[in-house]
Design an enzyme around this catalytic site. Structure first.
Site, PDB file in Angstrom:
ATOM      1  N   GLY A  38      -1.850   2.365   2.065  1.00 40.19           N
ATOM      2  CA  GLY A  38      -2.182   2.950   0.804  1.00 40.19           C
ATOM      3  C   GLY A  38      -3.268   1.976  -0.081  1.00 40.19           C
ATOM      4  O   GLY A  38      -3.880   2.622  -0.910  1.00 40.19           O
TER       5      GLY A  38
ATOM      6  N   GLU B  87       3.343   7.265  -0.591  1.00 39.42           N
ATOM      7  CA  GLU B  87       4.494   7.081  -0.280  1.00 39.42           C
ATOM      8  C   GLU B  87       4.832   6.079   0.732  1.00 39.42           C
ATOM      9  O   GLU B  87       4.520   6.205   2.176  1.00 39.42           O
ATOM     10  CB  GLU B  87       5.140   8.333   0.576  1.00 39.42           C
ATOM     11  CG  GLU B  87       5.490   9.431  -0.498  1.00 39.42           C
ATOM     12  CD  GLU B  87       6.653   9.530  -1.235  1.00 39.42           C
ATOM     13  OE1 GLU B  87       7.579   8.713  -1.327  1.00 39.42           O
ATOM     14  OE2 GLU B  87       6.756  10.324  -2.301  1.00 39.42           O
TER      15      GLU B  87
ATOM     16  N   GLY C  38       2.982   6.177   4.578  1.00 43.18           N
ATOM     17  CA  GLY C  38       2.770   5.042   5.520  1.00 43.18           C
ATOM     18  C   GLY C  38       2.975   3.799   4.982  1.00 43.18           C
ATOM     19  O   GLY C  38       3.516   3.264   4.035  1.00 43.18           O
ATOM     20  N   SER C  39       2.176   2.766   5.692  1.00 42.14           N
ATOM     21  CA  SER C  39       2.439   1.399   5.317  1.00 42.14           C
ATOM     22  C   SER C  39       1.658   0.940   3.858  1.00 42.14           C
ATOM     23  O   SER C  39       0.778   1.804   3.367  1.00 42.14           O
ATOM     24  CB  SER C  39       1.864   0.356   6.372  1.00 42.14           C
ATOM     25  OG  SER C  39       0.521   0.769   6.575  1.00 42.14           O
TER      26      SER C  39
ATOM     27  N   CYS D 152      11.534   4.149   6.256  1.00 39.43           N
ATOM     28  CA  CYS D 152      11.115   3.173   4.897  1.00 39.43           C
ATOM     29  C   CYS D 152      12.080   2.829   4.079  1.00 39.43           C
ATOM     30  O   CYS D 152      11.857   1.770   3.237  1.00 39.43           O
ATOM     31  CB  CYS D 152      10.237   4.170   4.159  1.00 39.43           C
ATOM     32  SG  CYS D 152      10.980   5.760   3.947  1.00 39.43           S
TER      33      CYS D 152
HETATM   34  P1  NAD Z   1       0.586   3.126   9.043  1.00 38.82           P
HETATM   35  O1  NAD Z   1       0.144   3.031   7.563  1.00 38.82           O
HETATM   36  O2  NAD Z   1       0.261   2.490  10.316  1.00 38.82           O
HETATM   37  O3  NAD Z   1       0.159   4.808   9.289  1.00 38.82           O
HETATM   38  C1  NAD Z   1       0.591   5.848   8.493  1.00 38.82           C
HETATM   39  C2  NAD Z   1      -0.267   7.018   8.493  1.00 38.82           C
HETATM   40  O4  NAD Z   1      -1.679   6.649   8.017  1.00 38.82           O
HETATM   41  C3  NAD Z   1      -1.042   7.356  10.012  1.00 38.82           C
HETATM   42  O5  NAD Z   1      -1.037   8.723  10.214  1.00 38.82           O
HETATM   43  C4  NAD Z   1      -2.343   6.565  10.170  1.00 38.82           C
HETATM   44  O6  NAD Z   1      -3.291   7.185  11.207  1.00 38.82           O
HETATM   45  C5  NAD Z   1      -3.009   6.729   8.792  1.00 38.82           C
HETATM   46  N1  NAD Z   1      -3.769   5.834   8.333  1.00 38.82           N
HETATM   47  C6  NAD Z   1      -3.868   4.629   8.447  1.00 38.82           C
HETATM   48  N2  NAD Z   1      -4.776   3.907   8.029  1.00 38.82           N
HETATM   49  C7  NAD Z   1      -5.673   4.998   7.184  1.00 38.82           C
HETATM   50  C8  NAD Z   1      -6.763   5.011   6.489  1.00 38.82           C
HETATM   51  N3  NAD Z   1      -7.345   3.857   6.204  1.00 38.82           N
HETATM   52  N4  NAD Z   1      -7.003   6.344   6.146  1.00 38.82           N
HETATM   53  C9  NAD Z   1      -6.341   7.291   6.251  1.00 38.82           C
HETATM   54  N5  NAD Z   1      -5.296   7.402   7.144  1.00 38.82           N
HETATM   55  C10 NAD Z   1      -4.918   6.164   7.610  1.00 38.82           C
HETATM   56  O7  NAD Z   1       2.238   3.414   9.105  1.00 38.82           O
HETATM   57  P2  NAD Z   1       3.306   3.606  10.301  1.00 38.82           P
HETATM   58  O8  NAD Z   1       3.407   2.156  11.066  1.00 38.82           O
HETATM   59  O9  NAD Z   1       3.005   5.032  11.040  1.00 38.82           O
HETATM   60  O10 NAD Z   1       4.589   3.926   9.619  1.00 38.82           O
HETATM   61  C11 NAD Z   1       5.345   3.079   9.190  1.00 38.82           C
HETATM   62  C12 NAD Z   1       5.334   2.469   7.538  1.00 38.82           C
HETATM   63  O11 NAD Z   1       5.146   3.741   6.698  1.00 38.82           O
HETATM   64  C13 NAD Z   1       6.329   1.608   6.954  1.00 38.82           C
HETATM   65  O12 NAD Z   1       5.828   0.890   6.203  1.00 38.82           O
HETATM   66  C14 NAD Z   1       7.301   2.483   6.275  1.00 38.82           C
HETATM   67  O13 NAD Z   1       7.903   1.876   5.243  1.00 38.82           O
HETATM   68  C15 NAD Z   1       6.297   3.584   5.705  1.00 38.82           C
HETATM   69  N6  NAD Z   1       6.907   4.827   5.433  1.00 38.82           N
HETATM   70  C16 NAD Z   1       7.043   5.020   4.260  1.00 38.82           C
HETATM   71  C17 NAD Z   1       7.685   6.179   3.810  1.00 38.82           C
HETATM   72  C18 NAD Z   1       8.014   6.662   2.274  1.00 38.82           C
HETATM   73  O14 NAD Z   1       8.309   7.694   2.062  1.00 38.82           O
HETATM   74  N7  NAD Z   1       7.805   5.741   1.164  1.00 38.82           N
HETATM   75  C19 NAD Z   1       8.244   7.168   4.533  1.00 38.82           C
HETATM   76  C20 NAD Z   1       8.026   6.641   6.218  1.00 38.82           C
HETATM   77  C21 NAD Z   1       7.383   5.606   6.216  1.00 38.82           C
END
Ligand code: NAD
Length: 508
Positions: A244, A261, A239-240, A295
């Site tokens: 992380g 990631e 995720g973002s 990503c």
């Molecule tokens: P997001 O960070 O909003 O959410 C990702 C996941 O994390 C969701 O399932 C969300 O419910 C969960 N989450 C959020 N806050 C949390 C917390 N405090 N504790 C536990 N879980 C939590 O991201 P998004 O908008 O769904 O996706 C886009 C982002 O993901 C972009 O920044 C993109 O670059 C990144 N991404 C990275 C990769 C990689 O492999 N590096 C792959 C795909 C997407």
């Protein structure tokens, strides 16, 4: 244009066909939307943190049984999963298009990636090798063995709603682990579909323990229930970078293993010798493909001053003419943004870029599907005087910042001068430039490519990035090692007890 496809009806038909129980996607309190039209397509019952805890307890029980199954037999389950995915490819790919807004070839491509990782993991199930290591003590043997780790928690982002689960789960299962998966709240229907597909493989497999892989539906609270549970040995969180930053310290606090990631701010350098036609295509796919919601999407481009006027006007023309539209019923190359928040963030970044001296082409909203609830945009190309303001951050939308450079070393330095470190590219026919870019003084990213774009990785390589991308690796190469516990074993088959490093400790 008016939408002909009834998105909600089609979603229900696919879920029914794949065998997802209606109780899992109707009547709940968590609404699910399709970005294609912006309409609500399902209502899922979210799990309480108590229910998540109970699921993790049962996953631990499953782990204790599954770790005893020989690895090649565990591979058989993943082989069957690959077969079931092949059979379900069209339906699951279409559901990815409905839920994440991907164009059909990308929806299907995401499922193909799942099939590929299953094939990879099946082979891996007979190759979980350890080393035999020379020992300094006579009559001794030293070796490494790899053991199953425990419950693996997988948290995924909306934009690769199914592939990232499979990268983690195919490896976790052959490595002898059980899995709990918290999909994005924006793409949980595809997760339910994956669970149903896996259930079919499990049925054919026969004697796998119950609760080997469970989907935990919910928002970040469900994610936190995984992150904070001491029974979860490894959390692979995608995720973002913002996510992380929250998850990383919590995992560190309880010494859990983490694969992070996170976001990317991926750049490319176009050198004087670059093949302009090929570069144009690579940049167009990397920056506009998936509506800039990968990503690995290309977000920054450094173009040598000698090529700038040859490449950039053509790139702008491609941006002005690219087809944008409903991925379910047109052959458009660019589908919708996931939601209004993504659109607002894109507009904010474009305003900030203008304020920093940027010249913007595109970026406007496109009326599509007769709905004002869907967010289609023309991808934006922004010529920037410098790498400042919004250029330094990932905006999860199709914005490509273009900058001119004259000195190659300075271009590499600028390329590396952002927080994220996921993917990178160089376009050159000059071997010295290419090798410098790939060297220890070159790109600081986890992925560095020559003459291809930043996106579209294959499963055979380890996937992940450095710095604010989190440092995790998953998918191919030796990424499996993160899913296992390594033990170093020393066996003394002599009749003496020599101590290492010549230490003596002789008792009477
Ligand atoms: P997001 O960070 O909003 O959410 C990702 C996941 O994390 C969701 O399932 C969300 O419910 C969960 N989450 C959020 N806050 C949390 C917390 N405090 N504790 C536990 N879980 C939590 O991201 P998004 O908008 O769904 O996706 C886009 C982002 O993901 C972009 O920044 C993109 O670059 C990144 N991404 C990275 C990769 C990689 O492999 N590096 C792959 C795909 C997407």
């Amino acid at each position: 244009m008016t939408s002909i496809v009834d998105v909600k009806k089609e979603t229900g038909a696919i879920l029914d066909k794949l065998g997802v129980p209606r109780s899992a996607w109707t009547g709940g309190d968590m609404a699910s939307f399709s970005p294609v039209t912006g309409e609500e397509i399902a209502r899922l019952p979210a799990m309480s943190s108590g229910n998540c805890g109970a699921a993790i307890d049962s996953a631990e029980t499953a782990f204790k049984a599954w770790r005893k199954v020989p690895a090649p037999r565990r591979g058989e389950l993943v082989r069957l999963l690959g077969e079931e995915l092949r059979a379900a490819k069209d339906d699951l790919g279409r559901l990815v298009s409905i839920e994440a807004g991907k164009i059909p070839s990308e929806g299907a491509g995401e499922v193909q990636e799942m099939i590929d990782i299953c094939d990879f993991a099946v082979g891996l199930s007979r190759q979980l090798y350890g080393l035999t290591i020379a020992t300094e003590r006579p009559g001794h043997r030293m070796m490494e063995t790899w053991h199953p780790l425990g419950v693996v928690g997988v948290i995924t982002a909306f934009n690769f709603p199914v592939a990232v689960w499979s990268w983690n789960t195919a490896l976790a299962l052959v490595c002898g682990n059980s899995v709990v998966w918290k999909p994005s709240e924006k793409s949980s229907l595809t997760a339910l579909a994956c669970q149903a597909i896996l259930e079919r493989a499990l049925k054919r497999f026969g004697d796998a323990p119950d609760n080997l892989m469970q989907v935990l539906i919910g928002d970040r609270d469900a994610g936190e229930a995984i992150v904070d549970n001491p029974k979860v040995a490894l959390v692979s969180a995608t995720g973002s970078t913002r996510m992380g930053r929250e998850v990383g310290p919590r995992l560190a606090k309880r010494f859990a293993r983490a694969i992070l990631e996170l976001g990317g701010n991926n750049g490319g350098i176009v050198c004087p010798s670059a093949d302009v036609d090929m570069t144009l295509r690579a940049v167009a796919f990397g920056a506009m493909g998936t509506a800039g919601q990968r990503c690995t999407s290309m977000r920054r481009l450094f173009v040598h001053e000698s090529l700038y006027d040859k490449l950039v006007p053509r790139l702008k023309a491609a941006y002005e003419s690219v087809s944008i539209g409903n991925p379910l019923e047109t052959s458009a190359l660019v589908g919708p943004l996931i939601d209004k928040l993504a659109f607002d963030n894109m507009q904010k970044a474009l305003e900030a870029a203008k304020a920093a001296g940027g010249s913007v082409t595109g970026g406007e909203r496109i009326a599509e599907a007769g709905k004002d609830t869907a967010y289609y945009v023309r991808p934006a190309i922004v010529e920037m005087p410098d790498q400042t303001g919004p250029v330094l951050e990932e905006t999860f939308a199709p914005i490509l910042y273009v900058m001119k450079y004259s000195d190659f070393d300075a271009a590499i330095q600028a390329h590396n001068a952002v927080g994220a470190g996921l993917s990178s590219s160089i376009f050159t026919l000059d071997m010295q430039e290419a090798e410098q870019f790939l060297s220890d003084e070159g790109s600081d990213c986890g992925i560095a490519n020559v003459n291809i774009g930043t996106s579209g990785a294959e499963i055979g390589g380890a996937f992940g990035g450095e710095k604010e991308t989190g440092g995790g690796r998953e998918s191919g190469s030796d990424a499996w090692k993160a899913y296992m516990r390594r033990a170093t074993n020393t066996v003394n088959y002599s009749k003496q007890l020599p101590l290492a490093q010549g230490v003596s400790f002789d008792i009477e």
